[in-house]
Design an enzyme around this catalytic site. Sequence first.
Site, PDB file in Angstrom:
ATOM      1  N   GLY A  22       0.814  -1.223   0.000  1.00  0.00           N
ATOM      2  CA  GLY A  22       0.000   0.000   0.000  1.00  0.00           C
ATOM      3  C   GLY A  22       0.842   1.266   0.000  1.00  0.00           C
ATOM      4  N   ASN A  31      -3.059  -8.618   0.674  1.00  0.00           N
ATOM      5  CA  ASN A  31      -4.053  -9.282  -0.181  1.00  0.00           C
ATOM      6  C   ASN A  31      -4.351  -8.467  -1.444  1.00  0.00           C
ATOM      7  OD1 ASN A  31      -5.647  -7.190   0.707  1.00  0.00           O
ATOM      8  ND2 ASN A  31      -7.179  -8.471   1.732  1.00  0.00           N
ATOM      9  N   ASN A  56      -6.291  -3.177  -1.904  1.00  0.00           N
ATOM     10  CA  ASN A  56      -6.232  -1.744  -2.235  1.00  0.00           C
ATOM     11  C   ASN A  56      -4.840  -1.377  -2.764  1.00  0.00           C
ATOM     12  OD1 ASN A  56      -7.499   0.807  -2.382  1.00  0.00           O
ATOM     13  ND2 ASN A  56      -6.438   1.478  -0.531  1.00  0.00           N
ATOM     14  N   SER A  92      -3.829   5.990  14.172  1.00  0.00           N
ATOM     15  CA  SER A  92      -4.158   7.230  13.473  1.00  0.00           C
ATOM     16  C   SER A  92      -4.515   8.323  14.473  1.00  0.00           C
ATOM     17  CB  SER A  92      -5.364   6.956  12.573  1.00  0.00           C
ATOM     18  OG  SER A  92      -5.886   8.168  12.096  1.00  0.00           O
ATOM     19  N   TYR A 111     -14.375   3.384  11.084  1.00  0.00           N
ATOM     20  CA  TYR A 111     -12.934   3.292  10.793  1.00  0.00           C
ATOM     21  C   TYR A 111     -12.123   3.675  12.040  1.00  0.00           C
ATOM     22  CZ  TYR A 111      -8.273   4.704   9.371  1.00  0.00           C
ATOM     23  OH  TYR A 111      -6.907   4.860   9.319  1.00  0.00           O
ATOM     24  N   LYS A 127      -9.610   1.432  14.765  1.00  0.00           N
ATOM     25  CA  LYS A 127      -8.237   1.729  15.216  1.00  0.00           C
ATOM     26  C   LYS A 127      -8.180   1.779  16.741  1.00  0.00           C
ATOM     27  CE  LYS A 127      -6.226   2.019  11.270  1.00  0.00           C
ATOM     28  NZ  LYS A 127      -5.268   0.983  10.880  1.00  0.00           N
ATOM     29  N   PHE A 137      -0.526  11.432  11.653  1.00  0.00           N
ATOM     30  CA  PHE A 137      -1.371  12.589  11.388  1.00  0.00           C
ATOM     31  C   PHE A 137      -1.771  12.527   9.902  1.00  0.00           C
ATOM     32  CE2 PHE A 137      -2.193  14.855  15.319  1.00  0.00           C
ATOM     33  CZ  PHE A 137      -1.640  13.906  16.159  1.00  0.00           C
ATOM     34  N   LEU A 153      -7.595  15.145   0.951  1.00  0.00           N
ATOM     35  CA  LEU A 153      -7.334  16.443   0.326  1.00  0.00           C
ATOM     36  C   LEU A 153      -6.190  16.412  -0.706  1.00  0.00           C
ATOM     37  CD1 LEU A 153      -7.914  19.486   0.223  1.00  0.00           C
ATOM     38  CD2 LEU A 153      -6.293  19.759   2.114  1.00  0.00           C
ATOM     39  N   GLY A 181     -18.534  15.326  10.547  1.00  0.00           N
ATOM     40  CA  GLY A 181     -17.499  14.614  11.312  1.00  0.00           C
ATOM     41  C   GLY A 181     -16.144  15.302  11.303  1.00  0.00           C
TER      42      GLY A 181
HETATM   43  P1  NAD Z   1      -3.360   1.475   1.744  1.00  0.00           P
HETATM   44  O1  NAD Z   1      -4.766   1.071   1.501  1.00  0.00           O
HETATM   45  O2  NAD Z   1      -2.586   2.086   0.636  1.00  0.00           O
HETATM   46  O3  NAD Z   1      -2.523   0.247   2.310  1.00  0.00           O
HETATM   47  C1  NAD Z   1      -3.103  -0.772   3.083  1.00  0.00           C
HETATM   48  C2  NAD Z   1      -2.685  -2.099   2.465  1.00  0.00           C
HETATM   49  O4  NAD Z   1      -3.254  -3.162   3.236  1.00  0.00           O
HETATM   50  C3  NAD Z   1      -3.181  -2.267   1.026  1.00  0.00           C
HETATM   51  O5  NAD Z   1      -2.088  -2.647   0.220  1.00  0.00           O
HETATM   52  C4  NAD Z   1      -4.236  -3.369   1.113  1.00  0.00           C
HETATM   53  O6  NAD Z   1      -4.257  -4.165  -0.051  1.00  0.00           O
HETATM   54  C5  NAD Z   1      -3.753  -4.145   2.350  1.00  0.00           C
HETATM   55  N1  NAD Z   1      -4.813  -4.855   3.076  1.00  0.00           N
HETATM   56  C6  NAD Z   1      -6.008  -4.374   3.494  1.00  0.00           C
HETATM   57  N2  NAD Z   1      -6.691  -5.324   4.146  1.00  0.00           N
HETATM   58  C7  NAD Z   1      -5.903  -6.430   4.152  1.00  0.00           C
HETATM   59  C8  NAD Z   1      -6.060  -7.737   4.660  1.00  0.00           C
HETATM   60  N3  NAD Z   1      -7.176  -8.123   5.293  1.00  0.00           N
HETATM   61  N4  NAD Z   1      -5.060  -8.627   4.492  1.00  0.00           N
HETATM   62  C9  NAD Z   1      -3.926  -8.263   3.834  1.00  0.00           C
HETATM   63  N5  NAD Z   1      -3.732  -7.059   3.314  1.00  0.00           N
HETATM   64  C10 NAD Z   1      -4.707  -6.140   3.479  1.00  0.00           C
HETATM   65  O7  NAD Z   1      -3.375   2.458   3.013  1.00  0.00           O
HETATM   66  P2  NAD Z   1      -2.205   3.341   3.622  1.00  0.00           P
HETATM   67  O8  NAD Z   1      -2.569   4.758   3.417  1.00  0.00           O
HETATM   68  O9  NAD Z   1      -0.886   2.843   3.184  1.00  0.00           O
HETATM   69  O10 NAD Z   1      -2.417   3.039   5.151  1.00  0.00           O
HETATM   70  C11 NAD Z   1      -1.711   2.025   5.830  1.00  0.00           C
HETATM   71  C12 NAD Z   1      -2.251   1.902   7.242  1.00  0.00           C
HETATM   72  O11 NAD Z   1      -2.129   3.167   7.890  1.00  0.00           O
HETATM   73  C13 NAD Z   1      -3.738   1.539   7.310  1.00  0.00           C
HETATM   74  O12 NAD Z   1      -3.923   0.659   8.401  1.00  0.00           O
HETATM   75  C14 NAD Z   1      -4.409   2.867   7.566  1.00  0.00           C
HETATM   76  O13 NAD Z   1      -5.624   2.718   8.245  1.00  0.00           O
HETATM   77  C15 NAD Z   1      -3.374   3.568   8.427  1.00  0.00           C
HETATM   78  N6  NAD Z   1      -3.462   5.039   8.351  1.00  0.00           N
HETATM   79  C16 NAD Z   1      -3.443   5.660   7.136  1.00  0.00           C
HETATM   80  C17 NAD Z   1      -3.553   7.047   7.054  1.00  0.00           C
HETATM   81  C18 NAD Z   1      -3.578   7.751   5.729  1.00  0.00           C
HETATM   82  O14 NAD Z   1      -4.029   8.900   5.675  1.00  0.00           O
HETATM   83  N7  NAD Z   1      -3.100   7.157   4.643  1.00  0.00           N
HETATM   84  C19 NAD Z   1      -3.669   7.794   8.245  1.00  0.00           C
HETATM   85  C20 NAD Z   1      -3.651   7.125   9.473  1.00  0.00           C
HETATM   86  C21 NAD Z   1      -3.552   5.738   9.511  1.00  0.00           C
HETATM   87  N1  UDP Z   2     -10.911  18.542   2.546  1.00  0.00           N
HETATM   88  C1  UDP Z   2     -11.526  19.412   1.639  1.00  0.00           C
HETATM   89  N2  UDP Z   2     -11.873  18.920   0.423  1.00  0.00           N
HETATM   90  C2  UDP Z   2     -11.663  17.624   0.053  1.00  0.00           C
HETATM   91  C3  UDP Z   2     -11.033  16.758   0.987  1.00  0.00           C
HETATM   92  C4  UDP Z   2     -10.688  17.253   2.230  1.00  0.00           C
HETATM   93  O1  UDP Z   2     -11.746  20.584   1.937  1.00  0.00           O
HETATM   94  O2  UDP Z   2     -12.014  17.230  -1.069  1.00  0.00           O
HETATM   95  C5  UDP Z   2     -10.508  19.082   3.871  1.00  0.00           C
HETATM   96  C6  UDP Z   2     -11.186  18.395   5.050  1.00  0.00           C
HETATM   97  O3  UDP Z   2     -12.414  19.032   5.312  1.00  0.00           O
HETATM   98  C7  UDP Z   2     -10.135  18.576   6.148  1.00  0.00           C
HETATM   99  C8  UDP Z   2      -8.799  18.548   5.392  1.00  0.00           C
HETATM  100  O4  UDP Z   2      -9.125  18.828   4.028  1.00  0.00           O
HETATM  101  O5  UDP Z   2     -10.273  19.872   6.718  1.00  0.00           O
HETATM  102  C9  UDP Z   2      -8.092  17.188   5.463  1.00  0.00           C
HETATM  103  O6  UDP Z   2      -9.016  16.169   5.059  1.00  0.00           O
HETATM  104  P1  UDP Z   2      -8.542  14.687   4.712  1.00  0.00           P
HETATM  105  O7  UDP Z   2      -9.745  13.909   4.308  1.00  0.00           O
HETATM  106  O8  UDP Z   2      -7.391  14.730   3.753  1.00  0.00           O
HETATM  107  O9  UDP Z   2      -7.927  14.149   6.088  1.00  0.00           O
HETATM  108  P2  UDP Z   2      -8.594  14.030   7.541  1.00  0.00           P
HETATM  109  O10 UDP Z   2      -7.899  15.052   8.381  1.00  0.00           O
HETATM  110  O11 UDP Z   2     -10.046  14.243   7.442  1.00  0.00           O
HETATM  111  O12 UDP Z   2      -8.244  12.643   7.962  1.00  0.00           O
END
Ligand code: NAD
Ligand code: UDP
Length: 348
Positions: free
Chosen positions: A12, A34, A37, A126, A150, A154, A179, A201, A303
């Site tokens: 991912g 898997n 995504n 997160s 979601y 977490k 963050f 965003l 939210g």
């Molecule tokens: P992503 O979707 O790009 O990566 C997640 C990966 O996990 C994907 O490759 C997907 O195929 C795999 N996956 C999902 N369910 C699975 C399962 N049951 N078995 C095996 N593989 C599985 O997301 P990301 O942005 O890289 O995020 C990684 C982690 O960080 C996630 O747990 C997400 O919730 C957390 N996170 C992400 C953000 C963000 O903004 N990107 C912020 C905070 C936390």
């Molecule tokens: N946001 C926006 N337009 C979009 C997506 C997000 O104005 O199309 C704003 C959202 O309201 C927040 C900030 O951008 O204030 C970050 O949103 P994002 O979904 O990227 O992350 P979050 O902090 O919600 O996890």
Amino acid sequence: MKNKILVTGGAGYIGSHTCIALHEAGYDIVVYDNLSNSSREAIERVSKLIDQPIDFVKGDIRDTDLLKQVFAEHQFFGVIHFAGLKAVGESVAKPLLYYNNNVSGTIALLEVMREADVKNLVFSSSATVYGDPESLPINEESKRSCTNPYGQSKLMVEHILEDLAATDDGWNLIPLRYFNPVGAHPSGQIGEDPNDIPNNLMPYISQVAVGKLEKLSIFGNDYSTVDGTGVRDFIHVTDLAQGHVAALNYLQKQVGRDKYSSIGFLPINLGTGKGTSVLELVTAFSEVSGQNIPYQFSARRAGDIASCYASADKAKDLLGWEATLSITEMCQDTWRWQSKNPNGYHSA
Ligand code: NAD
Ligand code: UDP
């Protein structure tokens, strides 16, 4: 010292960048994903960037038989657990899918880890676990509460990890509370590749800049912030990746020092400590890319909170890690990735 790491979700967005950082830091990795995504193309590109094949297993974390097999084949020091679903809106529509994948999936992983006596874990948590913060910056002791499935998933996993650490002192569990991860690898070869219209965003802005989307909607311009738009702590994904290396190095040091002194449950924020508004990010991206980014103000998104940024002190004090890259670099790297790969990994 053992240095082999299982990286669940390693194909991912954050996982792929972390695989590169782990390799550069001298760790051996096995990626377990898997591909729900992500794509093999991401794995291939990481492999090219590190000039080495990736040990990749296509599998689901809920498939305990396959996981057990992987743990039997390798002697892992620990696991970095990225695998999970992450779309807030989808989680509201499909809560069972999210609890099953994120919570049951993590329980399945922890059971296999316990059986294999591999008890070092870095978990992708997160900043969403803090809900609407009472004060800023948010430190690790701040109250936790979530409003969507979601975020709940977490928080539930964090509670499970806390309970585990309380009953069995062999565990070393570090939830990293990210963050707002943005940016891409400086090569422009790997980056964030949303399946659908982006919810977040930065990918939305970059798809407007590249001409895939017409116009950004800015959700709310009446928050009590610097310019009325939401404020977030954007962090470059390569800084975030380094944060995982720092967490693992910390585990190696602590666990290596005394086999019997575990660290238990140790949550750590990964942020820059600085807030940037939505409008400020749009302006920075426009300057860096030289593209006009049309936008309109629309209603607040349900939210959403006004402002969110981290206290990054604990990461600095304990792990010796801090974010180094600026908003300009976040925009530059996102733009390089987006303009080279207008359709993400399908551009190839
Ligand atoms: P992503 O979707 O790009 O990566 C997640 C990966 O996990 C994907 O490759 C997907 O195929 C795999 N996956 C999902 N369910 C699975 C399962 N049951 N078995 C095996 N593989 C599985 O997301 P990301 O942005 O890289 O995020 C990684 C982690 O960080 C996630 O747990 C997400 O919730 C957390 N996170 C992400 C953000 C963000 O903004 N990107 C912020 C905070 C936390
Ligand atoms: N946001 C926006 N337009 C979009 C997506 C997000 O104005 O199309 C704003 C959202 O309201 C927040 C900030 O951008 O204030 C970050 O949103 P994002 O979904 O990227 O992350 P979050 O902090 O919600 O996890």
